[in-house]
Design a protein around this motif. Sequence first.
Motif, PDB file in Angstrom:
ATOM      1  N   ALA A  17       7.750   4.301  -5.956  1.00 41.14           N
ATOM      2  CA  ALA A  17       8.052   2.871  -5.845  1.00 41.14           C
ATOM      3  C   ALA A  17       9.505   2.666  -5.446  1.00 41.14           C
ATOM      4  O   ALA A  17       9.806   1.797  -4.614  1.00 41.14           O
ATOM      5  CB  ALA A  17       7.736   2.156  -7.155  1.00 41.14           C
ATOM      6  N   TRP A  18      10.429   3.450  -6.029  1.00 45.15           N
ATOM      7  CA  TRP A  18      11.841   3.308  -5.671  1.00 45.15           C
ATOM      8  C   TRP A  18      12.072   3.576  -4.187  1.00 45.15           C
ATOM      9  O   TRP A  18      12.909   2.936  -3.550  1.00 45.15           O
ATOM     10  CB  TRP A  18      12.728   4.235  -6.512  1.00 45.15           C
ATOM     11  CG  TRP A  18      13.066   3.624  -7.827  1.00 45.15           C
ATOM     12  CD1 TRP A  18      12.569   3.970  -9.037  1.00 45.15           C
ATOM     13  CD2 TRP A  18      13.949   2.524  -8.076  1.00 45.15           C
ATOM     14  NE1 TRP A  18      13.090   3.152 -10.016  1.00 45.15           N
ATOM     15  CE2 TRP A  18      13.935   2.263  -9.453  1.00 45.15           C
ATOM     16  CE3 TRP A  18      14.743   1.721  -7.246  1.00 45.15           C
ATOM     17  CZ2 TRP A  18      14.685   1.254 -10.032  1.00 45.15           C
ATOM     18  CZ3 TRP A  18      15.490   0.717  -7.824  1.00 45.15           C
ATOM     19  CH2 TRP A  18      15.458   0.491  -9.203  1.00 45.15           C
ATOM     20  N   LYS A  19      11.316   4.522  -3.634  1.00 45.20           N
ATOM     21  CA  LYS A  19      11.430   4.786  -2.190  1.00 45.20           C
ATOM     22  C   LYS A  19      10.986   3.560  -1.396  1.00 45.20           C
ATOM     23  O   LYS A  19      11.605   3.203  -0.390  1.00 45.20           O
ATOM     24  CB  LYS A  19      10.604   6.015  -1.816  1.00 45.20           C
ATOM     25  CG  LYS A  19      11.161   7.300  -2.393  1.00 45.20           C
ATOM     26  CD  LYS A  19      10.244   8.479  -2.108  1.00 45.20           C
ATOM     27  CE  LYS A  19      10.758   9.720  -2.831  1.00 45.20           C
ATOM     28  NZ  LYS A  19       9.804  10.840  -2.720  1.00 45.20           N
ATOM     29  N   ALA A  20       9.921   2.911  -1.848  1.00 54.81           N
ATOM     30  CA  ALA A  20       9.459   1.688  -1.181  1.00 54.81           C
ATOM     31  C   ALA A  20      10.504   0.583  -1.300  1.00 54.81           C
ATOM     32  O   ALA A  20      10.782  -0.127  -0.329  1.00 54.81           O
ATOM     33  CB  ALA A  20       8.121   1.228  -1.767  1.00 54.81           C
ATOM     34  N   PHE A  21      11.099   0.440  -2.488  1.00 52.85           N
ATOM     35  CA  PHE A  21      12.130  -0.585  -2.694  1.00 52.85           C
ATOM     36  C   PHE A  21      13.285  -0.366  -1.715  1.00 52.85           C
ATOM     37  O   PHE A  21      13.784  -1.312  -1.106  1.00 52.85           O
ATOM     38  CB  PHE A  21      12.692  -0.561  -4.110  1.00 52.85           C
ATOM     39  CG  PHE A  21      11.696  -0.759  -5.223  1.00 52.85           C
ATOM     40  CD1 PHE A  21      10.402  -1.220  -4.993  1.00 52.85           C
ATOM     41  CD2 PHE A  21      12.062  -0.471  -6.525  1.00 52.85           C
ATOM     42  CE1 PHE A  21       9.495  -1.393  -6.037  1.00 52.85           C
ATOM     43  CE2 PHE A  21      11.168  -0.645  -7.572  1.00 52.85           C
ATOM     44  CZ  PHE A  21       9.889  -1.103  -7.331  1.00 52.85           C
ATOM     45  N   ALA A  26       7.950  -4.835   3.038  1.00 50.73           N
ATOM     46  CA  ALA A  26       7.156  -5.707   2.177  1.00 50.73           C
ATOM     47  C   ALA A  26       5.770  -5.130   1.858  1.00 50.73           C
ATOM     48  O   ALA A  26       5.316  -5.205   0.717  1.00 50.73           O
ATOM     49  CB  ALA A  26       7.017  -7.092   2.813  1.00 50.73           C
ATOM     50  N   GLU A  27       5.105  -4.544   2.843  1.00 53.83           N
ATOM     51  CA  GLU A  27       3.766  -4.001   2.603  1.00 53.83           C
ATOM     52  C   GLU A  27       3.804  -2.826   1.636  1.00 53.83           C
ATOM     53  O   GLU A  27       2.957  -2.722   0.747  1.00 53.83           O
ATOM     54  CB  GLU A  27       3.109  -3.596   3.924  1.00 53.83           C
ATOM     55  CG  GLU A  27       2.639  -4.771   4.743  1.00 53.83           C
ATOM     56  CD  GLU A  27       1.882  -4.324   5.986  1.00 53.83           C
ATOM     57  OE1 GLU A  27       1.197  -3.281   5.952  1.00 53.83           O
ATOM     58  OE2 GLU A  27       1.991  -5.039   6.995  1.00 53.83           O
ATOM     59  N   ARG A  28       4.767  -1.932   1.812  1.00 52.26           N
ATOM     60  CA  ARG A  28       4.881  -0.777   0.910  1.00 52.26           C
ATOM     61  C   ARG A  28       5.237  -1.225  -0.499  1.00 52.26           C
ATOM     62  O   ARG A  28       4.746  -0.665  -1.479  1.00 52.26           O
ATOM     63  CB  ARG A  28       5.941   0.208   1.421  1.00 52.26           C
ATOM     64  CG  ARG A  28       5.464   1.026   2.607  1.00 52.26           C
ATOM     65  CD  ARG A  28       6.447   2.110   2.999  1.00 52.26           C
ATOM     66  NE  ARG A  28       6.621   3.065   1.909  1.00 52.26           N
ATOM     67  CZ  ARG A  28       7.744   3.730   1.684  1.00 52.26           C
ATOM     68  NH1 ARG A  28       8.798   3.527   2.455  1.00 52.26           N
ATOM     69  NH2 ARG A  28       7.831   4.587   0.692  1.00 52.26           N
ATOM     70  N   ALA A  62       6.514 -12.946  -5.306  1.00 52.33           N
ATOM     71  CA  ALA A  62       7.915 -13.252  -5.651  1.00 52.33           C
ATOM     72  C   ALA A  62       8.749 -11.976  -5.730  1.00 52.33           C
ATOM     73  O   ALA A  62       9.895 -11.940  -5.271  1.00 52.33           O
ATOM     74  CB  ALA A  62       7.981 -14.015  -6.970  1.00 52.33           C
ATOM     75  N   ILE A  63       8.185 -10.932  -6.298  1.00 54.92           N
ATOM     76  CA  ILE A  63       8.905  -9.659  -6.416  1.00 54.92           C
ATOM     77  C   ILE A  63       9.124  -9.051  -5.042  1.00 54.92           C
ATOM     78  O   ILE A  63      10.230  -8.586  -4.715  1.00 54.92           O
ATOM     79  CB  ILE A  63       8.135  -8.695  -7.339  1.00 54.92           C
ATOM     80  CG1 ILE A  63       8.091  -9.259  -8.769  1.00 54.92           C
ATOM     81  CG2 ILE A  63       8.767  -7.306  -7.326  1.00 54.92           C
ATOM     82  CD1 ILE A  63       7.127  -8.545  -9.694  1.00 54.92           C
ATOM     83  N   VAL A  64       8.105  -9.075  -4.207  1.00 54.38           N
ATOM     84  CA  VAL A  64       8.214  -8.534  -2.853  1.00 54.38           C
ATOM     85  C   VAL A  64       9.275  -9.293  -2.064  1.00 54.38           C
ATOM     86  O   VAL A  64      10.109  -8.692  -1.386  1.00 54.38           O
ATOM     87  CB  VAL A  64       6.844  -8.566  -2.126  1.00 54.38           C
ATOM     88  CG1 VAL A  64       7.010  -8.275  -0.634  1.00 54.38           C
ATOM     89  CG2 VAL A  64       5.893  -7.571  -2.779  1.00 54.38           C
ATOM     90  N   ARG A  65       9.268 -10.616  -2.162  1.00 50.43           N
ATOM     91  CA  ARG A  65      10.279 -11.404  -1.442  1.00 50.43           C
ATOM     92  C   ARG A  65      11.684 -11.011  -1.879  1.00 50.43           C
ATOM     93  O   ARG A  65      12.578 -10.838  -1.054  1.00 50.43           O
ATOM     94  CB  ARG A  65      10.066 -12.897  -1.656  1.00 50.43           C
ATOM     95  CG  ARG A  65      11.161 -13.729  -0.979  1.00 50.43           C
ATOM     96  CD  ARG A  65      10.933 -15.228  -1.055  1.00 50.43           C
ATOM     97  NE  ARG A  65      12.100 -15.942  -0.632  1.00 50.43           N
ATOM     98  CZ  ARG A  65      12.555 -16.027   0.616  1.00 50.43           C
ATOM     99  NH1 ARG A  65      11.927 -15.423   1.581  1.00 50.43           N
ATOM    100  NH2 ARG A  65      13.635 -16.718   0.895  1.00 50.43           N
ATOM    101  N   PHE A  66      11.887 -10.851  -3.192  1.00 48.89           N
ATOM    102  CA  PHE A  66      13.214 -10.463  -3.671  1.00 48.89           C
ATOM    103  C   PHE A  66      13.615  -9.094  -3.117  1.00 48.89           C
ATOM    104  O   PHE A  66      14.707  -8.937  -2.570  1.00 48.89           O
ATOM    105  CB  PHE A  66      13.285 -10.440  -5.209  1.00 48.89           C
ATOM    106  CG  PHE A  66      14.589  -9.891  -5.683  1.00 48.89           C
ATOM    107  CD1 PHE A  66      15.737 -10.664  -5.630  1.00 48.89           C
ATOM    108  CD2 PHE A  66      14.693  -8.586  -6.123  1.00 48.89           C
ATOM    109  CE1 PHE A  66      16.968 -10.147  -6.012  1.00 48.89           C
ATOM    110  CE2 PHE A  66      15.914  -8.056  -6.507  1.00 48.89           C
ATOM    111  CZ  PHE A  66      17.060  -8.843  -6.455  1.00 48.89           C
ATOM    112  N   LEU A  67      12.742  -8.099  -3.240  1.00 51.72           N
ATOM    113  CA  LEU A  67      13.103  -6.740  -2.840  1.00 51.72           C
ATOM    114  C   LEU A  67      13.181  -6.556  -1.324  1.00 51.72           C
ATOM    115  O   LEU A  67      13.995  -5.770  -0.836  1.00 51.72           O
ATOM    116  CB  LEU A  67      12.119  -5.738  -3.443  1.00 51.72           C
ATOM    117  CG  LEU A  67      12.185  -5.611  -4.966  1.00 51.72           C
ATOM    118  CD1 LEU A  67      11.032  -4.764  -5.477  1.00 51.72           C
ATOM    119  CD2 LEU A  67      13.530  -5.043  -5.408  1.00 51.72           C
ATOM    120  N   ALA A  68      12.350  -7.266  -0.568  1.00 50.41           N
ATOM    121  CA  ALA A  68      12.310  -7.092   0.888  1.00 50.41           C
ATOM    122  C   ALA A  68      13.250  -8.028   1.641  1.00 50.41           C
ATOM    123  O   ALA A  68      13.748  -7.680   2.711  1.00 50.41           O
ATOM    124  CB  ALA A  68      10.885  -7.289   1.397  1.00 50.41           C
TER     125      ALA A  68
END
Length: 151
Positions: A17-21, A26-28, A62-68
Amino acid sequence: MSEQSRSVQSRTLVKNAWKAFAGHDAERIAAVFTEDAEWLAPPENATAVALEGPGHLVGRDAIVRFLAVDFPRFFVRDVAVTFHGFYADGDRVTVEETMTATLANGNHYANDYCFVFELQDGLIHRVREYMDTARAHRMVFGGAPNTRDQV
């Protein structure tokens, strides 16, 4: 599955997950969270205040928007994460890390974090984030945080 196997699997999921972050894809990122996931950071933390957003993110979108989207527009370059430990016990994984970056305002950022990930059905269901909020506030805004709620 044994408790030890589940812990290894949980630790691997969070590391991936950290690699995706880090990739801000957004998809990952969406692929590692439950639809009703929550990310709980300290209320009025400096990042949330600067981005005029909540400290408690509810829902995968909401989480995806923040991280991406929001994270890379606030921590604009030289983002580095040094991991100090990944500790798993069944469906809970605790991560200790230090993050450094250059902020959008040009300030240097360096803070220690502890994250507790709670997994459900092989996905991240809840993240609890802990950090030195006063230190972050000084790096982001240059002064002490509002102490109206402190005794």
